[in-house]
Scaffold this motif. Sequence first.
Motif, PDB file in Angstrom:
ATOM      1  N   VAL A 154       0.718  -1.191  -0.021  1.00 51.32           N
ATOM      2  CA  VAL A 154      -0.002   0.013  -0.005  1.00 51.32           C
ATOM      3  C   VAL A 154       0.924   1.316  -0.002  1.00 51.32           C
ATOM      4  CG1 VAL A 154      -1.875   1.254   0.987  1.00 51.32           C
ATOM      5  CG2 VAL A 154      -1.540  -1.336   1.574  1.00 51.32           C
ATOM      6  N   SER A 155       0.633   2.086  -0.929  1.00 51.02           N
ATOM      7  CA  SER A 155       1.338   3.616  -0.762  1.00 51.02           C
ATOM      8  C   SER A 155       0.165   4.417  -1.273  1.00 51.02           C
ATOM      9  CB  SER A 155       2.327   3.391  -2.034  1.00 51.02           C
ATOM     10  OG  SER A 155       3.090   4.511  -2.393  1.00 51.02           O
ATOM     11  N   THR A 156       0.758   5.772  -0.896  1.00 50.49           N
ATOM     12  CA  THR A 156      -0.031   6.923  -1.114  1.00 50.49           C
ATOM     13  C   THR A 156       0.141   7.630  -2.454  1.00 50.49           C
ATOM     14  OG1 THR A 156       1.640   8.438   0.084  1.00 50.49           O
ATOM     15  CG2 THR A 156      -0.343   7.405   1.124  1.00 50.49           C
ATOM     16  N   ALA A 157       1.379   7.111  -3.223  1.00 49.31           N
ATOM     17  CA  ALA A 157       1.635   7.794  -4.307  1.00 49.31           C
ATOM     18  C   ALA A 157       2.249   6.763  -5.404  1.00 49.31           C
ATOM     19  CB  ALA A 157       2.723   8.765  -4.504  1.00 49.31           C
ATOM     20  N   LYS A 158       1.710   6.785  -6.737  1.00 47.15           N
ATOM     21  CA  LYS A 158       2.472   6.140  -8.015  1.00 47.15           C
ATOM     22  C   LYS A 158       3.623   6.671  -8.323  1.00 47.15           C
ATOM     23  CE  LYS A 158       1.464   4.018 -12.433  1.00 47.15           C
ATOM     24  NZ  LYS A 158       0.578   4.215 -13.414  1.00 47.15           N
ATOM     25  N   ASN A 159       4.592   5.837  -8.253  1.00 40.39           N
ATOM     26  CA  ASN A 159       5.926   6.450  -8.430  1.00 40.39           C
ATOM     27  C   ASN A 159       6.806   5.222  -8.631  1.00 40.39           C
ATOM     28  OD1 ASN A 159       7.071   5.871  -5.995  1.00 40.39           O
ATOM     29  ND2 ASN A 159       6.395   7.918  -5.195  1.00 40.39           N
ATOM     30  N   LEU A 183       1.585   5.176   9.638  1.00 43.91           N
ATOM     31  CA  LEU A 183       3.115   5.423   9.666  1.00 43.91           C
ATOM     32  C   LEU A 183       3.247   5.620   8.169  1.00 43.91           C
ATOM     33  CD1 LEU A 183       6.128   4.006  11.192  1.00 43.91           C
ATOM     34  CD2 LEU A 183       5.887   4.112   8.811  1.00 43.91           C
ATOM     35  N   MET A 184       2.689   5.200   7.359  1.00 43.86           N
ATOM     36  CA  MET A 184       2.981   4.947   5.718  1.00 43.86           C
ATOM     37  C   MET A 184       2.556   6.343   5.285  1.00 43.86           C
ATOM     38  SD  MET A 184       0.863   3.024   2.953  1.00 43.86           S
ATOM     39  CE  MET A 184      -0.691   4.268   3.372  1.00 43.86           C
ATOM     40  N   GLU A 185       1.759   7.186   5.838  1.00 41.65           N
ATOM     41  CA  GLU A 185       1.026   8.186   5.443  1.00 41.65           C
ATOM     42  C   GLU A 185       1.928   9.630   5.696  1.00 41.65           C
ATOM     43  OE1 GLU A 185      -3.356   6.426   6.724  1.00 41.65           O
ATOM     44  OE2 GLU A 185      -2.631   8.688   7.376  1.00 41.65           O
ATOM     45  N   GLN A 186       3.081   9.272   6.533  1.00 42.71           N
ATOM     46  CA  GLN A 186       3.816  10.481   6.859  1.00 42.71           C
ATOM     47  C   GLN A 186       4.756  11.001   5.854  1.00 42.71           C
ATOM     48  OE1 GLN A 186       2.246  11.776   9.457  1.00 42.71           O
ATOM     49  NE2 GLN A 186       0.923   9.806   9.246  1.00 42.71           N
ATOM     50  N   ASN A 187       5.287  12.067   5.833  1.00 42.89           N
ATOM     51  CA  ASN A 187       6.445  12.597   5.138  1.00 42.89           C
ATOM     52  C   ASN A 187       7.676  12.373   5.568  1.00 42.89           C
ATOM     53  OD1 ASN A 187       7.872  13.890   3.101  1.00 42.89           O
ATOM     54  ND2 ASN A 187       6.775  16.020   3.566  1.00 42.89           N
ATOM     55  N   GLY A 189      10.496  12.583   3.744  1.00 42.76           N
ATOM     56  CA  GLY A 189      11.182  12.797   2.574  1.00 42.76           C
ATOM     57  C   GLY A 189      11.590  11.610   1.586  1.00 42.76           C
ATOM     58  N   CYS A 190      11.261  10.624   1.694  1.00 40.04           N
ATOM     59  CA  CYS A 190      11.288   9.568   0.556  1.00 40.04           C
ATOM     60  C   CYS A 190       9.871   8.877   0.625  1.00 40.04           C
ATOM     61  CB  CYS A 190      12.265   8.720   1.367  1.00 40.04           C
ATOM     62  SG  CYS A 190      11.873   7.766   2.780  1.00 40.04           S
ATOM     63  N   GLU A 191      10.057   7.643  -0.323  1.00 38.07           N
ATOM     64  CA  GLU A 191       9.102   6.701  -0.339  1.00 38.07           C
ATOM     65  C   GLU A 191       8.851   5.797   0.951  1.00 38.07           C
ATOM     66  OE1 GLU A 191       5.599   4.966  -1.548  1.00 38.07           O
ATOM     67  OE2 GLU A 191       6.739   6.752  -2.667  1.00 38.07           O
ATOM     68  N   ALA A 192       7.615   5.968   1.337  1.00 44.99           N
ATOM     69  CA  ALA A 192       7.221   5.225   2.383  1.00 44.99           C
ATOM     70  C   ALA A 192       6.121   4.259   2.258  1.00 44.99           C
ATOM     71  CB  ALA A 192       6.784   5.981   3.728  1.00 44.99           C
ATOM     72  N   ILE A 193       6.185   2.942   2.538  1.00 40.69           N
ATOM     73  CA  ILE A 193       5.275   2.141   1.905  1.00 40.69           C
ATOM     74  C   ILE A 193       4.890   0.868   2.866  1.00 40.69           C
ATOM     75  CG2 ILE A 193       7.042   0.194   0.907  1.00 40.69           C
ATOM     76  CD1 ILE A 193       5.358   0.116  -1.573  1.00 40.69           C
ATOM     77  N   THR A 194       3.638   0.477   2.919  1.00 39.99           N
ATOM     78  CA  THR A 194       3.063  -0.721   3.627  1.00 39.99           C
ATOM     79  C   THR A 194       3.443  -1.941   2.943  1.00 39.99           C
ATOM     80  OG1 THR A 194       1.767   0.542   5.320  1.00 39.99           O
ATOM     81  CG2 THR A 194       1.377  -1.622   4.970  1.00 39.99           C
ATOM     82  N   ILE A 195       4.067  -3.109   3.461  1.00 37.64           N
ATOM     83  CA  ILE A 195       3.851  -4.416   2.861  1.00 37.64           C
ATOM     84  C   ILE A 195       3.019  -5.312   3.755  1.00 37.64           C
ATOM     85  CG2 ILE A 195       5.125  -6.371   2.156  1.00 37.64           C
ATOM     86  CD1 ILE A 195       5.738  -4.022   0.501  1.00 37.64           C
ATOM     87  N   GLU A 196       1.787  -5.679   3.377  1.00 34.79           N
ATOM     88  CA  GLU A 196       0.977  -6.678   4.046  1.00 34.79           C
ATOM     89  C   GLU A 196       1.359  -7.980   3.445  1.00 34.79           C
ATOM     90  OE1 GLU A 196      -1.379  -5.789   6.342  1.00 34.79           O
ATOM     91  OE2 GLU A 196      -1.654  -3.811   5.878  1.00 34.79           O
ATOM     92  N   CYS A 197       1.823  -8.882   4.316  1.00 38.14           N
ATOM     93  CA  CYS A 197       2.835  -9.927   4.047  1.00 38.14           C
ATOM     94  C   CYS A 197       1.957 -11.072   3.833  1.00 38.14           C
ATOM     95  CB  CYS A 197       3.890 -10.209   4.925  1.00 38.14           C
ATOM     96  SG  CYS A 197       4.992  -8.909   5.185  1.00 38.14           S
TER      97      CYS A 197
END
Length: 346
Positions: A154-159, A183-187, A189-197
């Motif tokens: 899960v990510s907030t942006a496609k990049n 946590l994933m939604e916070q800035n 300064g880099c890509e923050a991503i959730t992995i649902e394993c």
Amino acid sequence: MLIDFNEINYLQDPDQYHLKADYDQFLMSICGPTVIDISGKDQTRTRVITTLIHGDESSGLIAIHRWLTGVDSTSRPTTNLRFIFCSPESASQSPRLSHRTLPDGMDLNRCFGKEIDYGYFKRAQIIEQAILDVNPEVVVDLHNTSGFSPAFSVSTAKNEMALSLTSLFCQSLVLSDIRLGALMEQNFGCEAITIECGSSEDAQSHEVAYMGIDKLAQLDDISCCHHKLNVDIYLNPLRLRLKPDTELSYSCTDEGREGVTLCNNIEQHNFGVIRANQMLGWLDDEGLSNLQIIDTEGKNVINKFFTLRDNQLVTKVDLDIFMATKNEVIAKTDCLLYLVPQNFKL
């Protein structure tokens, strides 16, 4: 349990004595949020991996411990790695790795980004700062799904980086504009991503987490990894939720219960296509008034996606669903499932 919400502990390149014989002993040896820093070949870059935001999601703990105990002076990661174990208290509560939160606790993954300087909000701030302190290259937050499901991110942006990080762990990316205080939604300064394993009860989920960590640790440039694996993208999921005080049950037949009864096999639909006119459960005399799907404008759009056939809950359009769960506590306090209309998949 008394908790010091100002506490955070640091370990630098821990040896076997500190890591203990297995992940269970290690979990019982730490108190409060714990940061483990591993020195990389390139000391100018750091990648951050977080886990145990929820105490019943074990794959991150198991995989990180397995990876840490395999590191030696000849197998250092490409960059520095910072591992953060966020809620060991809830994870170590008996029976271990079965409590999402402490009985009187809050969901920590709803407390980030809030200007509240006490309790679980304070802990979230401390964890955020521990991430910001190392100016991370990427942040990966490891979770388990609430029901049996394939792994996804899960990510907030496609990049490029979101796609690449996803491909290290799985091949499905959900692009979400939902803001819950995660946590994933916070800035950072880099890509923050959730992995649902995947499910914490599935050994394959632990393997997904471990293999992803190992790839993340060894690769120098992770920005274009997705070219090696096609990544399916799901856009703007919505949450199917119960109205407040609505009863919930699960069954294979209509037993005339109050509120909402979902089919026993609801988890089998995770990341499968649900065609229009598919029956997912049964409703009492209140019908669709038991349920809500709130869109970005704050409107309940349940009637766009579901309808009634007698008292059966029936899909109105083709849907992809995920995070469908039979965990009644999560279903009631969070949501029954997430859904994406079929035409919102890339």
